[in-house]
Design a protein around this motif. Structure first.
Motif, PDB file in Angstrom:
ATOM      1  N   THR A  43       1.150  -0.825  -0.225  1.00 52.77           N
ATOM      2  CA  THR A  43      -0.236  -0.304   0.099  1.00 52.77           C
ATOM      3  C   THR A  43       0.765   0.853  -0.217  1.00 52.77           C
ATOM      4  OG1 THR A  43      -0.072  -0.354   2.248  1.00 52.77           O
ATOM      5  CG2 THR A  43      -1.458  -1.052   0.816  1.00 52.77           C
ATOM      6  N   ASN A  44       2.111   1.526   0.549  1.00 54.99           N
ATOM      7  CA  ASN A  44       2.957   2.268   0.488  1.00 54.99           C
ATOM      8  C   ASN A  44       2.283   3.483   1.291  1.00 54.99           C
ATOM      9  OD1 ASN A  44       5.298   3.688   0.204  1.00 54.99           O
ATOM     10  ND2 ASN A  44       5.092   5.022  -1.384  1.00 54.99           N
ATOM     11  N   SER A  89      -6.545  -1.526  -2.624  1.00 54.95           N
ATOM     12  CA  SER A  89      -5.835  -0.812  -3.692  1.00 54.95           C
ATOM     13  C   SER A  89      -7.047  -0.066  -5.187  1.00 54.95           C
ATOM     14  CB  SER A  89      -5.003  -1.088  -4.747  1.00 54.95           C
ATOM     15  OG  SER A  89      -3.859  -1.387  -3.134  1.00 54.95           O
ATOM     16  N   MET A  94      -6.618   3.055  -8.626  1.00 57.78           N
ATOM     17  CA  MET A  94      -5.342   2.468  -8.988  1.00 57.78           C
ATOM     18  C   MET A  94      -5.352   2.345 -10.486  1.00 57.78           C
ATOM     19  SD  MET A  94      -3.181   0.874  -5.700  1.00 57.78           S
ATOM     20  CE  MET A  94      -2.164  -0.202  -6.912  1.00 57.78           C
ATOM     21  N   ASP A 131       1.904   4.007  -7.942  1.00 63.54           N
ATOM     22  CA  ASP A 131       0.839   2.659  -7.702  1.00 63.54           C
ATOM     23  C   ASP A 131       0.698   1.274  -7.974  1.00 63.54           C
ATOM     24  OD1 ASP A 131       1.538   4.585  -5.036  1.00 63.54           O
ATOM     25  OD2 ASP A 131      -1.659   4.719  -5.010  1.00 63.54           O
ATOM     26  N   ARG A 134       4.497  -0.444  -8.362  1.00 69.10           N
ATOM     27  CA  ARG A 134       4.934  -1.318  -6.910  1.00 69.10           C
ATOM     28  C   ARG A 134       4.822  -2.529  -6.838  1.00 69.10           C
ATOM     29  NH1 ARG A 134       2.742   2.977  -4.327  1.00 69.10           N
ATOM     30  NH2 ARG A 134       1.901   1.532  -3.598  1.00 69.10           N
ATOM     31  N   GLU A 135       2.802  -2.044  -6.718  1.00 67.57           N
ATOM     32  CA  GLU A 135       2.071  -3.767  -6.420  1.00 67.57           C
ATOM     33  C   GLU A 135       2.617  -4.614  -6.927  1.00 67.57           C
ATOM     34  OE1 GLU A 135      -2.338  -3.927  -4.708  1.00 67.57           O
ATOM     35  OE2 GLU A 135      -1.975  -3.192  -6.998  1.00 67.57           O
TER      36      GLU A 135
END
Length: 194
Positions: A43-44, A89, A94, A131, A134-135
Protein backbone atom coordinates in the motif's frame (compact mmCIF):
# COMPACT_ATOMS: atom_id res chain seq x y z
CA UNK A 1 8.56 -13.87 3.16
CA UNK A 2 8.58 -17.46 4.29
CA UNK A 3 6.25 -18.22 7.14
CA UNK A 4 7.70 -20.68 9.62
CA UNK A 5 5.42 -22.97 11.60
CA UNK A 6 5.79 -24.96 14.80
CA UNK A 7 3.56 -27.24 16.85
CA UNK A 8 2.69 -24.57 19.43
CA UNK A 9 1.21 -22.48 16.60
CA UNK A 10 -0.89 -25.46 15.56
CA UNK A 11 -2.25 -25.64 19.11
CA UNK A 12 -2.99 -21.89 19.03
CA UNK A 13 -4.93 -22.33 15.78
CA UNK A 14 -6.96 -25.14 17.34
CA UNK A 15 -7.72 -22.93 20.36
CA UNK A 16 -8.71 -20.06 18.06
CA UNK A 17 -11.18 -22.37 16.35
CA UNK A 18 -12.77 -22.77 19.78
CA UNK A 19 -12.96 -18.97 20.19
CA UNK A 20 -10.05 -18.57 22.65
CA UNK A 21 -9.21 -14.83 22.75
CA UNK A 22 -5.79 -15.40 24.36
CA UNK A 23 -4.81 -17.75 21.54
CA UNK A 24 -5.97 -15.15 19.00
CA UNK A 25 -3.81 -12.53 20.67
CA UNK A 26 -0.77 -14.84 20.67
CA UNK A 27 -1.22 -15.63 16.97
CA UNK A 28 -1.66 -11.94 16.28
CA UNK A 29 1.62 -11.17 18.09
CA UNK A 30 3.41 -13.90 16.13
CA UNK A 31 2.27 -12.68 12.73
CA UNK A 32 1.47 -8.97 13.01
CA UNK A 33 4.93 -7.62 12.18
CA UNK A 34 5.46 -9.80 9.11
CA UNK A 35 1.96 -9.18 7.81
CA UNK A 36 2.29 -5.44 8.43
CA UNK A 37 5.49 -5.48 6.34
CA UNK A 38 3.58 -7.11 3.47
CA UNK A 39 0.78 -4.56 3.78
CA UNK A 40 3.07 -1.53 3.97
CA UNK A 41 5.05 -2.69 0.92
CA UNK A 42 1.87 -3.14 -1.08
CA UNK A 43 0.00 0.00 0.00
CA UNK A 44 2.94 2.33 0.66
CA UNK A 45 0.74 4.00 3.25
CA UNK A 46 1.05 3.36 6.98
CA UNK A 47 -2.58 4.16 7.74
CA UNK A 48 -3.89 1.91 4.97
CA UNK A 49 -1.48 -0.85 5.99
CA UNK A 50 -2.74 -0.69 9.58
CA UNK A 51 -6.35 -0.87 8.37
CA UNK A 52 -5.51 -3.80 6.09
CA UNK A 53 -3.81 -5.61 8.94
CA UNK A 54 -6.76 -5.12 11.26
CA UNK A 55 -9.26 -6.22 8.60
CA UNK A 56 -7.14 -9.26 7.71
CA UNK A 57 -6.92 -10.50 11.29
CA UNK A 58 -10.63 -9.93 11.86
CA UNK A 59 -11.41 -11.93 8.72
CA UNK A 60 -8.91 -14.66 9.62
CA UNK A 61 -10.26 -15.14 13.14
CA UNK A 62 -13.90 -14.97 12.06
CA UNK A 63 -13.31 -17.52 9.28
CA UNK A 64 -10.67 -19.68 10.98
CA UNK A 65 -12.98 -22.70 11.00
CA UNK A 66 -12.70 -22.71 7.18
CA UNK A 67 -8.96 -23.38 7.51
CA UNK A 68 -8.55 -27.11 6.97
CA UNK A 69 -4.80 -27.43 7.51
CA UNK A 70 -3.85 -25.82 10.81
CA UNK A 71 -0.20 -25.80 9.73
CA UNK A 72 -1.09 -23.48 6.84
CA UNK A 73 -2.28 -20.56 8.98
CA UNK A 74 0.62 -18.24 8.07
CA UNK A 75 0.25 -18.70 4.32
CA UNK A 76 -3.53 -18.43 4.57
CA UNK A 77 -3.25 -15.19 6.57
CA UNK A 78 -0.73 -13.80 4.09
CA UNK A 79 -3.15 -14.43 1.21
CA UNK A 80 -5.87 -12.62 3.17
CA UNK A 81 -3.53 -9.63 3.71
CA UNK A 82 -2.52 -9.50 0.03
CA UNK A 83 -6.12 -9.80 -1.16
CA UNK A 84 -7.19 -7.06 1.24
CA UNK A 85 -4.36 -4.81 -0.05
CA UNK A 86 -5.59 -5.39 -3.58
CA UNK A 87 -9.17 -4.54 -2.55
CA UNK A 88 -7.98 -1.33 -0.88
CA UNK A 89 -5.90 -0.44 -3.94
CA UNK A 90 -8.93 -0.84 -6.19
CA UNK A 91 -10.92 1.46 -3.94
CA UNK A 92 -8.11 4.00 -4.15
CA UNK A 93 -8.66 3.99 -7.94
CA UNK A 94 -5.31 2.59 -8.91
CA UNK A 95 -5.04 2.44 -12.67
CA UNK A 96 -3.27 -0.29 -14.60
CA UNK A 97 -2.29 0.52 -18.13
CA UNK A 98 -3.55 -2.03 -20.57
CA UNK A 99 -1.33 -3.79 -23.09
CA UNK A 100 -2.31 -1.51 -25.99
CA UNK A 101 -1.51 1.64 -24.06
CA UNK A 102 1.91 0.33 -23.13
CA UNK A 103 2.66 -0.75 -26.69
CA UNK A 104 2.02 2.80 -27.83
CA UNK A 105 4.35 4.29 -25.23
CA UNK A 106 8.06 4.52 -25.79
CA UNK A 107 9.56 2.14 -23.20
CA UNK A 108 13.09 3.29 -22.64
CA UNK A 109 15.28 0.39 -21.63
CA UNK A 110 17.05 1.31 -18.44
CA UNK A 111 20.76 0.86 -18.11
CA UNK A 112 21.93 -2.15 -16.16
CA UNK A 113 22.05 -1.52 -12.47
CA UNK A 114 25.43 -1.90 -10.88
CA UNK A 115 25.77 -5.17 -8.96
CA UNK A 116 26.33 -3.50 -5.59
CA UNK A 117 23.25 -1.63 -4.54
CA UNK A 118 22.17 -0.54 -1.07
CA UNK A 119 19.06 -2.58 -0.09
CA UNK A 120 17.70 0.36 1.92
CA UNK A 121 18.00 2.60 -1.15
CA UNK A 122 16.13 0.02 -3.25
CA UNK A 123 13.43 -0.25 -0.59
CA UNK A 124 13.00 3.54 -0.51
CA UNK A 125 12.92 3.78 -4.31
CA UNK A 126 10.29 1.02 -4.53
CA UNK A 127 8.09 3.20 -2.30
CA UNK A 128 8.37 5.98 -4.91
CA UNK A 129 7.14 3.84 -7.80
CA UNK A 130 3.63 4.55 -9.09
CA UNK A 131 1.08 2.53 -7.13
CA UNK A 132 0.28 -0.05 -9.82
CA UNK A 133 3.93 -0.61 -10.69
CA UNK A 134 4.91 -0.95 -7.04
CA UNK A 135 2.13 -3.40 -6.30
CA UNK A 136 2.95 -5.67 -9.26
CA UNK A 137 6.70 -5.52 -8.55
CA UNK A 138 6.11 -6.54 -4.94
CA UNK A 139 3.70 -9.34 -5.84
CA UNK A 140 6.10 -10.79 -8.42
CA UNK A 141 9.60 -10.06 -7.12
CA UNK A 142 9.10 -10.12 -3.36
CA UNK A 143 6.06 -12.33 -2.84
CA UNK A 144 6.78 -14.77 -5.70
CA UNK A 145 3.39 -14.72 -7.42
CA UNK A 146 3.28 -15.85 -11.06
CA UNK A 147 2.11 -13.37 -13.69
CA UNK A 148 -1.11 -15.33 -14.23
CA UNK A 149 -1.86 -15.20 -10.49
CA UNK A 150 -1.16 -11.46 -10.41
CA UNK A 151 -3.43 -10.91 -13.39
CA UNK A 152 -6.20 -12.90 -11.76
CA UNK A 153 -5.87 -11.09 -8.42
CA UNK A 154 -5.79 -7.64 -10.03
CA UNK A 155 -8.37 -8.28 -12.73
CA UNK A 156 -5.92 -7.71 -15.58
CA UNK A 157 -4.58 -10.00 -18.28
CA UNK A 158 -1.44 -12.05 -17.73
CA UNK A 159 0.29 -10.16 -20.55
CA UNK A 160 -0.58 -6.84 -18.90
CA UNK A 161 0.83 -8.13 -15.61
CA UNK A 162 4.05 -9.13 -17.41
CA UNK A 163 4.30 -5.79 -19.16
CA UNK A 164 3.61 -3.84 -15.97
CA UNK A 165 6.25 -5.90 -14.13
CA UNK A 166 8.78 -5.26 -16.91
CA UNK A 167 7.97 -1.53 -16.79
CA UNK A 168 8.23 -1.46 -12.98
CA UNK A 169 11.69 -3.07 -13.17
CA UNK A 170 12.72 -0.52 -15.80
CA UNK A 171 11.50 2.39 -13.70
CA UNK A 172 13.24 1.05 -10.60
CA UNK A 173 16.51 0.50 -12.49
CA UNK A 174 16.27 4.01 -13.94
CA UNK A 175 15.67 5.49 -10.47
CA UNK A 176 18.61 3.55 -9.04
CA UNK A 177 20.90 4.69 -11.85
CA UNK A 178 19.79 8.32 -11.48
CA UNK A 179 20.44 8.12 -7.74
CA UNK A 180 23.91 6.67 -8.37
CA UNK A 181 24.75 9.40 -10.91
CA UNK A 182 23.60 12.07 -8.46
CA UNK A 183 25.79 10.63 -5.69
CA UNK A 184 28.78 10.47 -8.04
CA UNK A 185 28.33 14.15 -8.94
CA UNK A 186 28.23 15.09 -5.27
CA UNK A 187 31.27 12.91 -4.50
CA UNK A 188 33.24 14.28 -7.48
CA UNK A 189 32.30 17.86 -6.52
CA UNK A 190 33.60 17.30 -2.98
CA UNK A 191 36.76 15.67 -4.32
CA UNK A 192 37.50 18.73 -6.50
CA UNK A 193 37.10 21.03 -3.50
CA UNK A 194 39.64 19.03 -1.46
Amino acid sequence: MEVLFNHSEQKLVRLCKKGDAKAQYKLYKLYCKGMFNVAIRMTNNRGLAEDVLQDAFIKAFSEINKLKDEKAFGGWLKRIVINRCIDVSRKENMIYADMETLRNQHLEIAEEVESECDPELVHNLIKKLPDGAREILILRALEGFKHAEIGEKLGISESTAKTQFFRAKQLLAQMINENEREHRKIFEGEALKA
